[in-house]
Design a protein around this motif. Structure first.
Motif, PDB file in Angstrom:
ATOM      1  N   HIS A 141       0.816  -1.216   0.000  1.00 26.70           N
ATOM      2  CA  HIS A 141       0.000   0.000   0.000  1.00 26.70           C
ATOM      3  C   HIS A 141       0.846   1.261   0.000  1.00 26.70           C
ATOM      4  O   HIS A 141       0.333   2.361  -0.209  1.00 26.70           O
ATOM      5  N   GLU A 142       2.164   1.123   0.219  1.00 25.18           N
ATOM      6  CA  GLU A 142       3.059   2.269   0.266  1.00 25.18           C
ATOM      7  C   GLU A 142       3.903   2.410  -0.996  1.00 25.18           C
ATOM      8  O   GLU A 142       4.848   3.195  -1.030  1.00 25.18           O
ATOM      9  N   SER A 143       3.580   1.657  -2.031  1.00 26.41           N
ATOM     10  CA  SER A 143       4.363   1.724  -3.259  1.00 26.41           C
ATOM     11  C   SER A 143       4.157   3.054  -3.975  1.00 26.41           C
ATOM     12  O   SER A 143       3.188   3.779  -3.715  1.00 26.41           O
TER      13      SER A 143
ATOM     14  N   ALA B  35      -7.290  -0.405   3.686  1.00 30.96           N
ATOM     15  CA  ALA B  35      -5.895  -0.311   4.119  1.00 30.96           C
ATOM     16  C   ALA B  35      -5.591   1.085   4.667  1.00 30.96           C
ATOM     17  O   ALA B  35      -4.890   1.234   5.692  1.00 30.96           O
ATOM     18  N   GLN B  36      -6.136   2.085   4.019  1.00 30.44           N
ATOM     19  CA  GLN B  36      -5.911   3.467   4.455  1.00 30.44           C
ATOM     20  C   GLN B  36      -6.509   3.711   5.840  1.00 30.44           C
ATOM     21  O   GLN B  36      -5.904   4.374   6.694  1.00 30.44           O
TER      22      GLN B  36
ATOM     23  N   LYS C 189      -4.192   4.593   9.241  1.00 34.95           N
ATOM     24  CA  LYS C 189      -4.400   5.777  10.074  1.00 34.95           C
ATOM     25  C   LYS C 189      -4.600   5.393  11.532  1.00 34.95           C
ATOM     26  O   LYS C 189      -4.229   6.160  12.436  1.00 34.95           O
ATOM     27  N   GLU C 190      -5.178   4.208  11.769  1.00 31.73           N
ATOM     28  CA  GLU C 190      -5.420   3.748  13.136  1.00 31.73           C
ATOM     29  C   GLU C 190      -4.229   2.973  13.703  1.00 31.73           C
ATOM     30  O   GLU C 190      -4.314   2.422  14.790  1.00 31.73           O
ATOM     31  N   ASN C 191      -3.134   2.909  12.919  1.00 31.48           N
ATOM     32  CA  ASN C 191      -1.939   2.160  13.321  1.00 31.48           C
ATOM     33  C   ASN C 191      -2.262   0.687  13.569  1.00 31.48           C
ATOM     34  O   ASN C 191      -1.703   0.038  14.455  1.00 31.48           O
ATOM     35  N   GLN C 192      -3.169   0.157  12.742  1.00 31.33           N
ATOM     36  CA  GLN C 192      -3.552  -1.244  12.875  1.00 31.33           C
ATOM     37  C   GLN C 192      -3.158  -2.076  11.657  1.00 31.33           C
ATOM     38  O   GLN C 192      -3.335  -3.283  11.650  1.00 31.33           O
ATOM     39  N   LEU C 193      -2.627  -1.442  10.619  1.00 32.12           N
ATOM     40  CA  LEU C 193      -2.266  -2.166   9.402  1.00 32.12           C
ATOM     41  C   LEU C 193      -0.862  -2.739   9.547  1.00 32.12           C
ATOM     42  O   LEU C 193       0.126  -2.007   9.621  1.00 32.12           O
ATOM     43  N   ALA C 194      -0.782  -4.069   9.588  1.00 35.75           N
ATOM     44  CA  ALA C 194       0.510  -4.732   9.742  1.00 35.75           C
ATOM     45  C   ALA C 194       1.200  -4.943   8.400  1.00 35.75           C
ATOM     46  O   ALA C 194       2.423  -4.803   8.287  1.00 35.75           O
ATOM     47  N   ALA C 195       0.424  -5.289   7.355  1.00 29.32           N
ATOM     48  CA  ALA C 195       1.032  -5.575   6.055  1.00 29.32           C
ATOM     49  C   ALA C 195      -0.042  -5.584   4.977  1.00 29.32           C
ATOM     50  O   ALA C 195      -1.248  -5.637   5.265  1.00 29.32           O
ATOM     51  N   SER C 196       0.407  -5.543   3.734  1.00 27.91           N
ATOM     52  CA  SER C 196      -0.521  -5.627   2.596  1.00 27.91           C
ATOM     53  C   SER C 196       0.200  -6.228   1.408  1.00 27.91           C
ATOM     54  O   SER C 196       1.433  -6.176   1.313  1.00 27.91           O
ATOM     55  N   PHE C 197      -0.594  -6.790   0.491  1.00 25.70           N
ATOM     56  CA  PHE C 197      -0.047  -7.311  -0.759  1.00 25.70           C
ATOM     57  C   PHE C 197      -1.152  -7.238  -1.804  1.00 25.70           C
ATOM     58  O   PHE C 197      -2.210  -7.848  -1.641  1.00 25.70           O
ATOM     59  N   PHE C 198      -0.895  -6.474  -2.878  1.00 22.30           N
ATOM     60  CA  PHE C 198      -1.859  -6.295  -3.960  1.00 22.30           C
ATOM     61  C   PHE C 198      -1.351  -7.014  -5.208  1.00 22.30           C
ATOM     62  O   PHE C 198      -0.430  -6.549  -5.870  1.00 22.30           O
ATOM     63  N   PHE C 199      -1.956  -8.163  -5.494  1.00 21.55           N
ATOM     64  CA  PHE C 199      -1.607  -8.874  -6.728  1.00 21.55           C
ATOM     65  C   PHE C 199      -2.132  -8.084  -7.929  1.00 21.55           C
ATOM     66  O   PHE C 199      -3.145  -7.381  -7.847  1.00 21.55           O
TER      67      PHE C 199
END
Length: 616
Positions: free
Chosen positions: A47-49, A101-102, A106-116
């Motif tokens: 999500h940070e790409s 994911a956003q 913002k809630e500091n709860q997103l540990a990781a993401s992967f978008f195929f």
């Protein structure tokens, strides 16, 4: 130092040394063993790409309900650690996942993401999935980084192993070890009410081309959810292998499902169109020539209906119309003409991207194009009669019976099309239907549909012949057919035959021209009207058969030699029309009694035939 092409020069007062080792700095810090990890990370999948910044997102004010439902489930932390968010192709799942994911970032709860993604090189497979997850988790799980670093130092070839082995060694083992250690963070990481980043967003699982890797991704999610309190939100089309995986007993009890198609996106689509057209009116170079009420409410409603609550059609239309070098009014008119006429030149097709998506989905490996085309067009034509469609429950069993196919054939043919078709199981009373109305335009356009194109007149003729065959059978002979199939055939062959007449280039089948409508009306009279059915159930086929005769006489009989007279089917229907008043009296007499005994019903039926049979 080098002196290319230098000749006849002298260097004075210099000292020369021979370098034994050359160091090259690439600009990236040496992170020790973790440098190995970075070589296998797909930053573009997160999500940070850089591309994520410009990726399509939910239009402001839209998709609030489903985003909220996903977020609420994730925060609730019930007994199921996996959420499968499924939806049709082009429904906007990726935009929704980016919004989710956003929210958790913002809630500091997103540990990781992967978008195929099949559009970005290297993201159509899961070879970098575990490394990318690991790289994100070592940044938010206290104590995990040194454990992973030691593993990489001891085994720098780990990324040559299978994905599930990578996950077990790099993540599951270290997390299990951390779970046993003492620390103030332990309760936060492994407690149900953790405020630690534990949400993992995975999008486009269906865009991972290898079905074995898809299963690996789900298995890794389960492993991590069991060893720690991670919550996985996995989005995909409802492809066959993914459906069967989530439906299996061992995973179904651990996964919750949210279906995008059950959410009515009509108002969201209307807001999207309204806002985008307003932007065009305000920013187009020719804005002074654009009427303030463009487009009209009727046009807007047409576009909303065509979208079928799916954003892919709406975004395609706006992308085509919003061209600063063309008149937006002319471009929109072209879109409407393409949809209405179902024909266009390839060069001027505004739906090229949409058609490419449909073509890809409708051509799975080893597809039987002839069978698939027939089934799709039968669904399309039957669905045009909305009331009929819902009355009979046109599911796989119905279509198998109607077309004389081996049981299960329709479900097998449609098994890879669940991203564009609602396909109920054999026991369901609901019907097969397209998620996108724009697919109907695609199938009915020779240029857009290609090898799947077929005119509605041809489909109606196909159904009319089938219906007449079934309708002409005695009850004993038709015993192999489902009762709803027999009812459909008898009540609907009139309408299908009338629409088949729209193709003036092809003659009607002999079986249609020689069929006897009286026998079909007799079945309806006996089984529905005399048996206690409503009068409307009988009056409708009467009206339909009269409309059929008008069309048949105008398009075929009037063009015959006058000495030949009308076709037999036309004369048979005319006999029914002549005897309409007598038939009405018989209907009144039969309708006055509630469910008469078998012998009396036979008397009514014989009287019915005596009244209507055409003297030869």
């Amino acid at each position: 130092m080098a002196f290319p092409n230098a000749q006849n020069f002298t260097i004075n007062n210099s000292t020369f040394a021979t370098a034994q080792t050359i160091s090259v700095t690439t600009g990236r810090k040496d992170n020790g063993p973790l440098s190995i990890l970075l070589e296998f990370v797909a930053i573009e999948a997160t999500h940070e790409s850089a591309s994520a910044l410009y990726a399509p997102k939910c239009h402001r004010g839209t998709r609030k309900e489903i985003v909220q439902d996903i977020a609420t489930w994730t925060r609730h932390r019930g007994s199921k650690p996996l959420l499968w968010f499924s939806g049709p192709a082009g429904g906007g799942k990726t935009c929704i996942q980016r919004s989710v994911a956003q929210i958790f970032q913002k809630e500091n709860q997103l540990a990781a993401s992967f978008f195929f993604s099949v559009r970005i090189p290297g993201l159509d497979n899961a070879q970098r999935f575990v490394a990318t997850l690991t790289n994100q988790l070592v940044s938010c799980v206290p104590g995990l980084k040194p454990l992973v670093a030691k593993i990489l130092k001891d085994d720098p070839t780990i990324f040559q192993k299978s994905g599930d082995v990578q996950a077990k060694i790099l993540l599951v083992g270290p997390l299990a070890k951390l779970k046993k250690t003492q620390g103030s963070w332990k309760k936060r990481l492994f407690a149900k009410a953790a405020d630690f980043p534990t949400v993992v967003v995975i999008d486009g699982l269906d865009e991972c081309r290898d079905i074995r890797e898809r299963r690996m991704v789900i298995d890794v999610a389960l492993l991590l959810a069991k060893v720690a309190s991670f919550r996985f939100i996995i989005a995909s089309r409802p492809e066959y292998d993914i459906r069967t995986t989530f439906d299996s007993d061992d995973i179904n009890k651990l996964a919750h499902r949210i279906r995008l198609e059950v959410y009515d996106g009509t108002s969201d689509i209307r807001d999207y169109f309204s806002d985008k057209f307003e932007e065009i009116r305000q920013t187009h170079p020719a804005k002074t020539s654009i009427p303030p009420d463009w487009p009209t409410e009727d046009v807007l409603e047409t576009l909303v209906n065509k979208s079928s609550s799916q954003f892919i059609y709406a975004s395609t239309v706006i992308k085509f119309v919003d061209n600063p070098r063309r008149s937006p009014m002319a471009m929109l008119d072209h879109v409407l003409k393409v949809s209405a006429a179902a024909t266009t030149s390839i060069a001027d097709n505004p739906f090229k991207e949409l058609d490419a998506l449909y073509h890809s989905i409708l051509h799975p490996p080893d597809v039987d194009i002839a069978l698939l085309k027939r089934l799709l067009h039968v669904v399309l034509v039957i669905r045009q009669g909305r009331e009929t469609f819902q009355t009979y429950g046109v599911n796989g069993a119905f279509l198998d019976g109607m077309l004389g196919l081996e049981k299960g054939t329709t479900e097998i043919a449609f098994c890879d099309l669940h991203s564009i078709l609602h396909v109920p199981n054999q026991l369901s009373s609901s019907s097969v239907y397209f998620y996108h109305r724009s697919i109907e335009d695609f199938l009915l356009s020779p240029l857009r549909g290609g090898d799947l194109y077929q005119s509605t007149a041809v489909t109606h003729h196909d159904l009319a012949v089938i219906c007449v065959k079934i309708a002409s059978m005695d009850d004993e002979d038709a015993g192999t057919y489902h009762r709803k199939v027999k009812d459909y055939a008898i009540e609907e062959w009139f309408g299908h035959t009338r629409h088949a007449l729209d193709d003036n280039t092809k003659p009607l089948s002999t079986s249609l021209l020689l069929c006897d409508p009286v026998k079909s009306l007799g079945y309806i009279f006996l089984h529905h009207y005399v048996a206690g059915g409503m009068a409307e159930r009988f009056s409708f086929p009467l009206r339909t058969i009269e409309v059929l005769q008008d069309s048949l006489h105008r398009k075929r009989c009037s063009k015959r030699d006058p000495q030949e007279g009308c076709l037999l089917l036309c004369r048979r229907i005319q006999r029914i029309r002549v005897k309409r008043s007598d038939l009405t009296r018989l209907l009144s007499l039969a309708g006055a009694r509630s469910e008469p005994k078998t012998e009396l019903r036979k008397v009514y039926l014989q009287a019915f035939f005596n009244l209507l049979v055409l003297p030869e």
